[in-house]
Scaffold this active site. Structure first.
Site, short mmCIF file in Angstrom:
data_model
loop_
_atom_site.label_atom_id
_atom_site.label_comp_id
_atom_site.label_asym_id
_atom_site.label_seq_id
_atom_site.Cartn_x
_atom_site.Cartn_y
_atom_site.Cartn_z
N GLU A 66 -0.03 -12.17 28.87
CA GLU A 66 1.24 -11.52 29.22
C GLU A 66 1.07 -10.46 30.31
O GLU A 66 1.66 -9.40 30.26
CB GLU A 66 1.91 -10.91 27.98
CG GLU A 66 2.45 -11.94 27.02
CD GLU A 66 3.39 -12.93 27.66
OE1 GLU A 66 4.23 -12.54 28.47
OE2 GLU A 66 3.25 -14.13 27.36
N GLY B 160 -0.99 -21.62 24.46
CA GLY B 160 -1.32 -21.88 23.06
C GLY B 160 -0.57 -23.11 22.57
O GLY B 160 0.59 -23.33 22.93
N THR C 74 0.82 -20.33 33.33
CA THR C 74 -0.46 -20.03 34.00
C THR C 74 -1.20 -21.30 34.41
O THR C 74 -1.20 -22.29 33.68
CB THR C 74 -1.34 -19.22 33.03
OG1 THR C 74 -0.60 -18.08 32.64
CG2 THR C 74 -2.64 -18.80 33.66
#
Lengths: 470, 190
Positions: free
Chosen positions: A426, A183, A144
């Site tokens: 997701e 993350g 992303t």
């Protein structure tokens, strides 16, 4: 034990242990789960001296890294290691009990390792997976960008092949092309799988995955050309260490492109895989796992709210009578019981799609792609519904606990933070529902032309000419 | 086409709604395209209905899988009864939340709605005595719950008070902000 709860337990009409075994998948699985919980929860290294919410953002991260390292060390020392243990520690309830606000090493196991396994060649897998598994390196998965999320074809980061040096040059052409959200990216990982637009021989071939070193393996300093940091405080998951990443002409060797499917040869020739749909597998697996996790998080929230509702007394139902348990109010039952029912609905649907996933995956291995669109459509909408139902149900049961549910110590705000995050990651829910809709529209056309439909949409044939009677 | 208060009829109605919504979205999109709109614009204009169609499709199979799993499970009769009540509650809850869709696309009529509302309320009453038992069956360790409100022993108020003592502000009887800000502020107002 509170006398109200004693009374509640006395009037239960079924054997609670039987239901526990059913939900765990059998008595042996229950014992296995309990052993796992004891193994981790009895360790004093996981206890907090001060509740985490009273620490600064930086201190919370540092404690989480300490716990995450200890957690995975313990996991590797476990006598009976299994994928169930991993699942429980990474996304499940056990993991969120030890590190309440997100595990900074989660993506190393959840995304980095599976991507290497799913998209690397045999040689790449042998080299990188062994390094990652032995914790010589810590990885994450950077897809992303600031300017693009679920629509991955719009990603802007470029990887341009230079045949003279046999290297790719990674570049972030704009601020919107900076990777944003992964993350562990902020200050934890030293490697990442980076998804970028591949350019070779002057032509763009779309997005491809590359392994990129981000930080020095000894000093952990960012490498030249790497712009990296943490994105800042969020509604929840504040210790997942979500990061940003930009590239200024960063060079990586040819062999760092993951080439299980598509390839670039030394001279820059691009060789396309016969089916790019094969890479959908990991995405669908993650969505199935999310549905299972939503059922777990919601079971936690409804347990808190239901026991509280049995203990809490409020108001006067009849003049002069003592305050009844709030659980006796029909409006309270309407908040709690449908939410409890949702736990089962999510669990059973996740079981069904997991079975479908395994069937379709084995068909894929034999080159049969027929049911892939059906699985894709089902996993998209199920992820969307499970996450949005779970988020609204956690909020409903939080309200069922009145002001006490607003306390951080109730654990309902943190649970909401974990659950509502899943509405976005997701695949953002509306985008996923529209992907399912695309499949339904195609299927509708097939139904109209009298074609046979796959099982989950066969009802469209049944009701294609159906009219409401009035 | 007569409504029956049975789970067969309810599950069928969920699929009728899903099919109706898919059909409605498809027809509206086609109408827009026939009216000269590009297919992309027609898609965007119809996207609210498309999302609703996907949601209805997914809800139908969630309801069906719940009912099917419970009916096929080989558990004791008392547990079967509770699980069946939960499956019925789940289906009726979503049906009544979206009753407009069911009135439009299934054979539910306005006169049937009262009966369904009563059925839902009866289920709440039947499930009430087992509410704590069901969540106990989730068998979640107190440390995993991590909440004074939900601990097994129900010592809610004692545990909440213990938690409040962990606030760093309670480590000293008077916080320094009193001397630095509040006291001068109080004097200046005298």
């Amino acid at each position: 034990v509170n006398p109200d709860l004693v009374r509640e337990r006395q009037k239960c009409t079924f054997n609670t242990l039987e239901l526990t075994h059913l939900l765990d998948g059998g008595e042996a699985k229950t014992l296995e789960r309990k052993e796992r919980e004891d193994y981790f929860l009895s360790d004093p290294a996981f206890k907090d001296e001060v509740p985490m919410e009273y620490l600064s953002h930086k201190e919370q991260y540092e404690h989480s890294v300490r716990k995450a390292c200890h957690m995975f060390k313990k996991l590797q020392e476990m006598p009976h290691g299994s994928m169930d243990n991993f699942r429980q520690l990474l996304g499940g309830m056990l993991g969120s009990a030890i590190i309440k606000d997100g595990n900074p090493l989660a993506l190393h196991y959840v995304m980095f390792l599976p991507t290497l396994a799913g998209q690397g060649t045999v040689e790449q897998q042998a080299f990188w997976i062994s390094r990652a598994w032995n914790l010589e390196i810590i990885g994450t998965y950077a897809q992303t960008e600031l300017g693009h999320g679920t629509f991955i074809r719009g990603l802007e980061t470029t990887a341009t092949y230079d045949p003279a040096t046999q290297e790719f040059v990674l570049n972030s052409p704009t601020l919107t092309s900076y990777k944003w959200w992964p993350g562990g990216l902020g200050h934890t990982a030293n490697y990442a799988v980076v998804v970028a637009q591949l350019y070779t021989q002057g032509k763009c071939h779309g997005i491809h995955p590359f392994i990129v070193q981000l930080r020095d393996e000894e000093t952990h300093m960012p490498l030249p050309g790497i712009i990296i940091g943490e994105i800042g405080a969020k509604l929840g998951m504040n210790t997942t260490n979500n990061g940003y990443l930009g590239f200024k002409q960063v060079r990586i060797p040819l062999e760092n492109m993951l080439m299980k499917n598509n390839k670039v040869l030394e001279d820059g020739t691009y060789v396309k895989s016969p089916s790019d749909k094969l890479t959908y597998g990991t995405m669908m697996f993650v969505r199935v796992v999310i549905c299972q996790d939503m059922s777990s998080y919601l079971s936690k929230a409804v347990t808190i709210a239901t026991r509280y509702s049995a203990v809490r007394h409020q108001s006067e139902m009849k003049p002069g009578a003592p305050e009844p348990q709030v659980l006796d109010y029909r409006t309270q039952q309407y908040k709690l019981l449908p939410s409890i029912a949702s736990v089962f609905a999510m669990k059973f649907s996740a079981q069904w799609i997991w079975e479908m996933y395994n069937v379709v995956n084995s068909e894929l291995d034999q080159g049969d792609l027929e049911r892939l669109p059906e699985l894709h459509a089902a996993s998209c909408c199920l992820k969307a519904l499970c996450t949005s139902d779970a988020a609204s149900a956690v909020e409903t049961v939080r309200l069922a606990c009145g002001g006490h549910g607003y306390m951080k110590s109730s654990n309902l705000p943190s649970t909401y933070g974990l659950v509502t995050a899943a509405c976005t990651y997701e695949g953002e829910n509306t985008v996923l529902l529209l992907q399912t809709a695309r499949y339904l529209m195609k299927t509708w056309q097939q139904a109209r032309s009298g074609q046979t439909l796959t099982p989950s949409v066969a009802y469209l044939n049944l009701y294609s000419d159906w009219r409401q009677p009035r | 086409a007569i409504w029956e208060n049975s789970m067969d009829c309810v599950v069928k109605a969920f699929y009728q709604v899903a099919a109706g919504k898919v059909k409605s979205a498809a027809e509206h999109m086609e109408r827009r395209a026939k009216g000269g709109m590009s297919s992309e614009d027609a898609w965007n204009e119809s996207s609210i209905e498309l999302v609703a169609a996907s949601t209805a499709h997914c809800r139908a199979f969630m309801v069906e899988k719940f009912v099917e799993t419970v009916s096929k499970s080989s558990v004791s009769r008392p547990l079967q009864t509770v699980l069946t009540q939960l499956a019925e509650l789940y289906a009726l809850y979503w049906l009544l939340i979206n009753k407009g869709d069911f009135l439009m696309f299934s054979n539910l009529s306005p006169a049937d709605v009262d009966g369904l509302q009563l059925w839902l309320e009866q289920l709440l009453a039947k499930l009430r005595p087992n509410a704590v038992g069901i969540v106990d069956s989730f068998d979640i360790h107190d440390e995993i719950l991590g909440s004074p409100l939900g601990a097994w022993d129900g010592r809610v108020y004692e545990r909440m008070f213990e938690e409040s003592q962990k606030s760093p502000l309670n480590s000293e009887p008077v916080n320094k902000s009193f001397h630095e800000y509040l006291k001068p502020f109080l004097r200046s107002n005298l």
